[in-house]
Enzyme design. Structure first.
Site, mmCIF file in Angstrom:
data_model
loop_
_atom_site.group_PDB
_atom_site.id
_atom_site.type_symbol
_atom_site.label_atom_id
_atom_site.label_comp_id
_atom_site.label_asym_id
_atom_site.label_seq_id
_atom_site.Cartn_x
_atom_site.Cartn_y
_atom_site.Cartn_z
ATOM 1 N N ASP A 174 0.845 -1.209 0.000
ATOM 2 C CA ASP A 174 0.000 0.000 0.000
ATOM 3 C C ASP A 174 0.876 1.253 0.000
ATOM 4 O OD1 ASP A 174 0.830 -0.167 2.631
ATOM 5 O OD2 ASP A 174 -1.167 0.040 3.512
ATOM 6 N N SER A 175 2.203 1.047 -0.008
ATOM 7 C CA SER A 175 3.120 2.164 -0.264
ATOM 8 C C SER A 175 2.853 2.762 -1.641
ATOM 9 C CB SER A 175 4.575 1.701 -0.166
ATOM 10 O OG SER A 175 4.792 0.562 -0.970
ATOM 11 N N ASP A 197 -0.905 -6.111 0.225
ATOM 12 C CA ASP A 197 -1.311 -5.438 1.460
ATOM 13 C C ASP A 197 -2.821 -5.281 1.533
ATOM 14 O OD1 ASP A 197 0.869 -4.867 3.080
ATOM 15 O OD2 ASP A 197 1.411 -3.077 1.940
ATOM 16 N N LYS A 239 -1.083 -9.240 3.627
ATOM 17 C CA LYS A 239 -0.336 -8.672 4.761
ATOM 18 C C LYS A 239 -1.226 -7.705 5.523
ATOM 19 C CE LYS A 239 3.421 -5.880 4.076
ATOM 20 N NZ LYS A 239 3.002 -4.578 4.634
ATOM 21 N N GLU A 279 -1.343 -5.139 9.106
ATOM 22 C CA GLU A 279 -0.547 -4.448 10.127
ATOM 23 C C GLU A 279 -1.226 -4.551 11.491
ATOM 24 O OE1 GLU A 279 0.159 -0.399 8.913
ATOM 25 O OE2 GLU A 279 0.963 -0.991 6.968
ATOM 26 N N GLU A 317 9.314 -3.681 10.546
ATOM 27 C CA GLU A 317 9.755 -2.419 9.929
ATOM 28 C C GLU A 317 10.313 -1.453 10.976
ATOM 29 O OE1 GLU A 317 6.877 -0.685 7.270
ATOM 30 O OE2 GLU A 317 8.005 1.185 7.081
HETATM 31 O O1 KIV Z 1 3.591 -1.058 1.620
HETATM 32 C C1 KIV Z 1 4.766 -1.390 1.659
HETATM 33 O O2 KIV Z 1 5.564 -1.128 0.757
HETATM 34 C C2 KIV Z 1 5.231 -2.110 2.828
HETATM 35 C C3 KIV Z 1 6.711 -2.227 3.016
HETATM 36 C C4 KIV Z 1 7.228 -0.946 3.571
HETATM 37 C C5 KIV Z 1 7.083 -3.389 3.862
HETATM 38 O O3 KIV Z 1 4.460 -2.555 3.622
#
Ligand code: KIV
Length: 262
Positions: A45-46, A84, A112, A114, A181
Site C-alpha cells: 500500500d506504499s 497489502d 499482509k 498491520e 519495519e
Molecule cells: O507497503 C509497503 O511497501 C510495505 C513495506 C514498507 C514493507 O508494507
C-alpha cells in the site's frame, strides 16, 4: 525458477540462507522483478506514496490494491505475490474475510495485515479458510497518526518485548510470514531467531531471514530515500541489473550494512 511457495521460504530460513522481497505495482516492473528471481513481490500500500503521491498509505482503497495486484500478477511467473490489505479493510473479522478474498481473487498468494495482539482472531480466521497471512509489526504506517509520525519502534526493553510477544501470538494464530519495519537491529535479530516463520526486515538490521525494499527507493526515484534503503540503480547500467544486484547483496549478506540500521 519454479513457483516460490511458503514452504520454500521456510526451507530457505531453515537452511540459514536469505531471500529478497521488493514492492511492485504494475506489470512491467513485475516482469523485471520475476526475471531477477526475487523471491517475494509485495504489492504494497506504499503505492499511496510512490504511485499516487500521497503523504501516507491511509487513502489507499481495496479497489486500488486489487487493481495493482491484478497488473502485477500478469508479470509474475515465479515470485510469491503478497498484497497489502489497506487501511480499515480488516477492522473486523467478517470485513477481513471478504476483503482478503478480493485480493486473493485478484492474484495475491498471501495478504499482509498491520497489527499485533488484536489481529490474532483475524489471522486465525483467514488461515483456517486457506488464506495465508503475513503479519507486519514495528513501524506500521497505517497507524502513523497514532504513532505520532514515522518513527523507529521497539527502542526500549518494554516496547521490544511487546513486539516480540505479539510476533509470537501472530505465529501461533497461523501467520506464515512476518514483516518487521524500522526497529533496532538487535530486535530484528531476536525476532528472526525466536520465530519459526520467516521474518522479512525493512530497517531491521541484517539478521532477518529476508529483506524488503520499496522499488522506487532502491531505484533512487522516491521523494526522500529512507536511511535503511540503498540506491542500486546508481551503480547499475539498467533497472534489471539493479534488481539483480539487490537480490545478490541480500543473499550474500552485503545488504543491509550497519549504516542502514537503527
Ligand atoms: O507497503 C509497503 O511497501 C510495505 C513495506 C514498507 C514493507 O508494507
Amino acid at each position: 525458477m519454479t513457483n516460490i511457495s511458503i514452504d520454500d521460504l521456510k526451507s530457505i530460513k531453515a537452511s540459514g540462507q536469505k531471500f529478497a522481497a521488493i514492492t511492485a505495482y504494475d506489470y512491467s516492473f513485475a516482469k523485471l522483478i520475476d526475471k531477477a528471481e526475487i523471491e517475494v513481490t509485495l504489492v504494497g500500500d506504499s503505492l499511496g506514496n510512490v504511485i499516487q503521491g500521497q503523504q501516507t498509505t491511509i487513502p489507499v482503497t481495496l479497489d486500488e490494491m486489487a487493481y495493482h495486484t491484478t497488473n502485477v500478477k500478469r508479470g509474475i511467473r515465479s515470485s510469491l505475490i503478497l498484497s497489502d490489505m489497506p487501511f480499515m479493510s480488516y477492522a473486523t473479522v467478517p470485513q477481513a474475510l471478504d476483503n482478503a478474498a478480493v485480493l486473493m481473487q485478484a492474484g495475491a498468494q498471501m495478504v499482509k495485515l498491520e497489527g499485533g495482539e488484536w489481529l490474532t482472531e483475524t489471522v486465525y480466521a483467514l488461515t483456517e479458510r486457506g488464506i495465508p497471512v503475513c503479519g507486519h509489526l514495528g513501524l506500521t504506517p497505517q497507524s502513523v497518526h497514532k504513532l505520532s509520525g514515522f518513527k523507529v519502534q521497539g527502542k526500549d526493553a518494554n516496547a521490544a518485548d511487546k513486539i516480540l510477544a505479539e510476533a509470537k501470538m501472530l505465529e501461533e494464530a497461523g501467520a506464515d510470514l512476518l514483516v518487521i519495519e524500522c526497529v533496532p537491529s538487535a530486535l530484528g535479530s531476536n525476532l528472526a531467531s525466536t520465530l519459526d516463520i520467516p521474518v522479512i526486515g525493512i530497517g531491521a538490521g541484517s539478521d532477518t531471514d529476508g529483506q524488503v525494499l520499496v522499488l522506487q527507493d532502491m531505484l533512487g526515484i522516491s521523494d526522500k530515500a529512507p536511511k535503511f534503503s540503498k540506491n542500486y540503480l546508481a551503480q547499475a547500467s539498467s533497472i534489471q541489473d539493479a534488481l539483480s544486484a539487490y537480490r545478490k547483496e541480500v543473499l550474500n549478506g552485503a545488504f543491509p550494512e550497519p549504516k542502514h540500521g537503527f
